[in-house]
Scaffold this motif. Structure first.
Motif, PDB file in Angstrom:
ATOM      1  N   UNK A  37       0.828  -1.213   0.000  1.00 47.68           N
ATOM      2  CA  UNK A  37       0.000   0.000   0.000  1.00 47.68           C
ATOM      3  C   UNK A  37       0.860   1.260   0.000  1.00 47.68           C
ATOM      4  N   UNK A  38       1.897   1.258   0.839  1.00 47.12           N
ATOM      5  CA  UNK A  38       2.784   2.420   0.905  1.00 47.12           C
ATOM      6  C   UNK A  38       3.587   2.553  -0.385  1.00 47.12           C
ATOM      7  N   UNK A  39       4.095   1.423  -0.876  1.00 47.61           N
ATOM      8  CA  UNK A  39       4.910   1.435  -2.091  1.00 47.61           C
ATOM      9  C   UNK A  39       4.080   1.882  -3.291  1.00 47.61           C
ATOM     10  N   UNK A  40       2.814   1.550  -3.300  1.00 49.23           N
ATOM     11  CA  UNK A  40       1.924   1.980  -4.384  1.00 49.23           C
ATOM     12  C   UNK A  40       1.889   3.507  -4.462  1.00 49.23           C
ATOM     13  N   UNK A  61       2.936   6.256  10.301  1.00 50.31           N
ATOM     14  CA  UNK A  61       2.868   6.455  11.744  1.00 50.31           C
ATOM     15  C   UNK A  61       1.826   7.471  12.155  1.00 50.31           C
ATOM     16  N   UNK A  62       1.643   8.505  11.362  1.00 50.15           N
ATOM     17  CA  UNK A  62       0.664   9.547  11.686  1.00 50.15           C
ATOM     18  C   UNK A  62      -0.739   8.961  11.800  1.00 50.15           C
ATOM     19  N   UNK A  63      -1.108   8.131  10.861  1.00 48.47           N
ATOM     20  CA  UNK A  63      -2.424   7.503  10.893  1.00 48.47           C
ATOM     21  C   UNK A  63      -2.512   6.464  12.000  1.00 48.47           C
ATOM     22  N   UNK A  64      -1.432   5.691  12.183  1.00 43.31           N
ATOM     23  CA  UNK A  64      -1.435   4.658  13.218  1.00 43.31           C
ATOM     24  C   UNK A  64      -1.616   5.268  14.605  1.00 43.31           C
ATOM     25  N   UNK A 216      -0.434  13.926  -2.037  1.00 45.19           N
ATOM     26  CA  UNK A 216      -1.513  13.669  -1.069  1.00 45.19           C
ATOM     27  C   UNK A 216      -2.036  12.246  -1.222  1.00 45.19           C
ATOM     28  N   UNK A 217      -2.210  11.768  -2.448  1.00 44.68           N
ATOM     29  CA  UNK A 217      -2.694  10.403  -2.644  1.00 44.68           C
ATOM     30  C   UNK A 217      -1.698   9.397  -2.072  1.00 44.68           C
ATOM     31  N   UNK A 218      -0.411   9.613  -2.307  1.00 45.67           N
ATOM     32  CA  UNK A 218       0.595   8.692  -1.759  1.00 45.67           C
ATOM     33  C   UNK A 218       0.574   8.717  -0.233  1.00 45.67           C
ATOM     34  N   UNK A 219       0.338   9.903   0.352  1.00 45.49           N
ATOM     35  CA  UNK A 219       0.237  10.003   1.808  1.00 45.49           C
ATOM     36  C   UNK A 219      -1.000   9.272   2.330  1.00 45.49           C
ATOM     37  N   UNK A 220      -2.110   9.363   1.601  1.00 44.27           N
ATOM     38  CA  UNK A 220      -3.346   8.686   2.026  1.00 44.27           C
ATOM     39  C   UNK A 220      -3.187   7.170   1.948  1.00 44.27           C
ATOM     40  N   UNK A 221      -2.493   6.668   0.924  1.00 46.87           N
ATOM     41  CA  UNK A 221      -2.227   5.224   0.864  1.00 46.87           C
ATOM     42  C   UNK A 221      -1.394   4.789   2.069  1.00 46.87           C
ATOM     43  N   UNK A 222      -0.400   5.611   2.431  1.00 53.64           N
ATOM     44  CA  UNK A 222       0.411   5.303   3.611  1.00 53.64           C
ATOM     45  C   UNK A 222      -0.441   5.343   4.875  1.00 53.64           C
ATOM     46  N   UNK A 223      -1.384   6.289   4.930  1.00 51.07           N
ATOM     47  CA  UNK A 223      -2.270   6.384   6.095  1.00 51.07           C
ATOM     48  C   UNK A 223      -3.151   5.154   6.221  1.00 51.07           C
ATOM     49  N   UNK A 224      -3.667   4.660   5.102  1.00 48.20           N
ATOM     50  CA  UNK A 224      -4.447   3.418   5.133  1.00 48.20           C
ATOM     51  C   UNK A 224      -3.616   2.275   5.695  1.00 48.20           C
ATOM     52  N   UNK A 225      -2.360   2.211   5.259  1.00 52.31           N
ATOM     53  CA  UNK A 225      -1.470   1.155   5.755  1.00 52.31           C
ATOM     54  C   UNK A 225      -1.249   1.294   7.255  1.00 52.31           C
ATOM     55  N   UNK A 226      -1.077   2.532   7.722  1.00 49.11           N
ATOM     56  CA  UNK A 226      -0.856   2.746   9.156  1.00 49.11           C
ATOM     57  C   UNK A 226      -2.059   2.346   9.990  1.00 49.11           C
ATOM     58  N   UNK A 227      -3.249   2.671   9.523  1.00 50.29           N
ATOM     59  CA  UNK A 227      -4.476   2.287  10.247  1.00 50.29           C
ATOM     60  C   UNK A 227      -4.603   0.767  10.311  1.00 50.29           C
TER      61      UNK A 227
END
Length: 599
Positions: A37-40, A61-64, A216-227
């Motif tokens: 998800x993050x790599x995407x 980490x921010x989302x987690x 922003x999209x790449x950050x949101x994918x990372x946020x999904x991964x963190x959650x």
């Protein structure tokens, strides 16, 4: 491999995996899904958009930490108490907070270029990492445990096998969104960021906006991964969100194929499995002391980058039979509605005017009090010896450069303070002296960039594949312009495979795709054979007959003299002659400039 077949195979494996694999392997697959998800996001940001980021782990980490705070804090503030500690509200707040932080960080760092951009991402990545460690309410560096599992209605997802399906369904949705986005008008704008920003701005693309979208999209994918990570692991501390993990994410992207959606999954799986194998095997061979796996893994990455610098996915695709490959993902509906066209100004009306334009570069005066005018329905040639200042003048007329003194007026409005994108919206389009295109994109996609301003659908529509009607109209327009310049047989060819002369025709087709009323051509005949020059001349005469105003800079005098209505001659940055072709041919000042004197 054909995408449809690959999707079916991956879906079958994902459905069966929890039923046949042991818990450890399922845990490993869960981590692969989280990492992918993050790599995407990095594929979109770095591989496609050309912006290297080492800080993606901080967004994870921010989302987690956001969902952990909402779900583990006993006494939430009144304005959050209504959430009742639900992980699903943790997802919403995590995405919103990540988007807000990404917008702020993007505004601060995306204007940087070269090595400053990745250094900027390292800076805020490290800052967020240390911020996580200083939050005593979140356990500091010790971390937080007893994070509640996800619940779906009455189903409690507290096992790895259950979370497996959640992770991989979300990953599949993210891959679907990314694929759709890259195949759209907005996606072409993002793809143009890597090596084509000047060209994209001249075609009306807001390149900073496209950068922000990718970021922003790449950050949101990372946020999904963190959650997902927080509610799968059910324990977090700052360690997985540091710079070392940000580097690992980049390695995953490089290994799999930094420009490929499927490469994100392949890279995450390859790195995760290889690390596990090396950690298990090397101590048996070399002893338990030392982290030999890091050394061996580093050497393997160097070897891979030498043998397949574009990553494993493109390498594997080349090994498959040609019949399995998807050579063209675009289709054109010839029945699609034709795009609306602008009303051209009245013939012979003044469109473009330069008044006493002077351009200084320090002590060098490239243009000195230059004056010229361009009218609707005429071809004006701007000529002069090498170093005469033609390119500088050309760039100022198209708002790529700004005059030091004087004024340029287009359609009755001053271009002072306007950029190339705003001028393109006013109806001016241009080509470049040195061809600017995206060589790995098809001719059709390159030309469709010219129609960017003529589309309205945004990122959400593109991601959900809801802009197909508009997209078909844009592609149809691109195809028409490609055929118009004589490149009809190369519609789906990679632009980089074209000869130089054909690439110049591609640029003209792209410029025409924006539906201009003024067309500025920089050496359009360079590299063309005799018959191609004849065809180009016929096209320009036809465009002139339709009322288009054309200004061209050209060195081929035969081409210019047989085509232009008027000619402006420059030398040493100044106007030395202006008139009809036959007048210019006998002008003593022009002969002096080109031939060094007359008898």
């Amino acid at each position: 491999m054909k995408p449809r077949i690959l999707i079916i195979l991956v879906a079958c494996v994902a459905l069966l995996a929890p039923l046949v694999l042991p818990s450890f392997q399922i845990t490993l697959l869960n981590y692969i899904g989280l990492y992918a998800l993050v790599v995407l996001g990095l594929v979109l940001l770095t591989g496609v958009g050309g912006m290297t980021s080492f800080g993606q782990a901080a967004f994870v980490g921010l989302s987690a930490y956001t969902t952990t705070y909402l779900t583990t804090t006993a006494a939430l503030p009144d304005w959050l108490s209504w959430t009742n500690g639900s992980p699903w509200f943790g997802l919403v707040f995590g995405l919103l907070l990540t988007a807000a932080i990404a917008l702020i960080l993007g505004a601060l760092t995306l204007r940087l270029s070269g090595h400053y951009l990745p250094l900027g991402t390292i800076a805020w990545g490290i800052s967020l990492y240390y911020f996580f460690g200083t939050m005593t309410s979140m356990g500091g560096h010790t971390g937080v445990s007893d994070i509640p599992p996800l619940t779906f209605f009455r189903l409690i997802l507290d096992q790895g096998e259950e979370m497996f399906y959640v992770i991989w369904v979300i990953l599949a949705a993210a891959m679907f969104i990314t694929h759709n986005l890259l195949s759209s008008r907005e996606g072409r704008a993002i793809r143009a960021l890597k090596g084509g920003q000047l060209m994209a701005e001249a075609m009306g693309v807001n390149t900073f906006r496209s950068k922000m979208i990718a970021f922003v999209i790449s950050a949101l994918f990372a946020a999904l991964s963190g959650w997902l990570y927080a509610h799968t692991q059910r324990f977090i501390n700052p360690s997985p969100f540091g710079l070392h993990m940000g580097i690992d994410y980049l390695f995953m992207a490089l290994i799999g194929g930094v420009s490929s959606v499927w490469g994100a999954l392949l890279g995450a799986g390859t790195l995760t499995i290889m690390k596990q194998w090396l950690e298990d095997l090397l101590p048996l061979i070399l002893g338990s002391d030392g982290q030999y796996e890091s050394i061996v893994f580093g050497l393997l990455i160097v070897l891979l980058m030498q043998r397949s610098p574009s990553g494993l996915w493109p390498f594997l695709v080349k090994l498959t039979p040609s019949s399995w490959r998807s050579n063209n993902h675009l289709t054109i509906d010839d029945n699609a509605k034709t795009l609306d066209r602008r009303d051209l100004p009245a013939r012979e009306s003044l469109l473009l005017e330069a008044k006493d334009v002077t351009r200084r570069f320090g002590g060098l005066i490239a243009n000195n009090k230059m004056n010229l005018s361009l009218h609707a329905g005429e071809i004006l040639a701007l000529i002069g010896p090498n170093g005469a200042g033609k390119s500088t003048m050309f760039n100022q007329l198209s708002a790529v450069d700004t005059p030091t003194e004087g004024e340029i007026i287009f359609r009755g409005k001053s271009l002072k303070g306007k950029n190339a994108r705003q001028v393109a919206e006013m109806g001016m389009s241009r080509t470049f002296q040195h061809v600017k295109m995206l060589p790995t994109m098809s001719v059709l996609e390159n030309v469709a960039l010219g129609a960017h301003m003529r589309g309205q659908k945004g990122v959400v529509s593109a991601s959900l594949h809801l802009e197909r009607k508009e997209e078909q109209r844009l592609l149809k327009e691109a195809k028409l312009q490609i055929e118009r310049v004589g490149l009809g047989e190369y519609v789906f060819e990679e632009a980089g495979n074209l000869a130089l002369g054909q690439q110049r025709l591609l640029e003209i087709a792209r410029a025409l795709c924006s539906d201009p009323c003024a067309l500025l051509l920089d050496e359009p005949a360079a590299g063309l054979r005799f018959l191609e020059k004849q065809a180009l001349a016929e096209l320009l005469v036809k465009l002139r007959g339709e009322g288009l105003a054309i200004l061209l800079v050209e060195h081929d005098m035969d081409f210019v003299m047989n085509l232009a209505n008027r000619i402006v001659v420059m030398e040493f940055g100044e106007l030395i002659a202006e008139g009809l072709p036959h007048e210019i041919q006998t002008n003593p000042a022009v002969l002096e400039a080109y031939l060094g004197g007359v008898e």
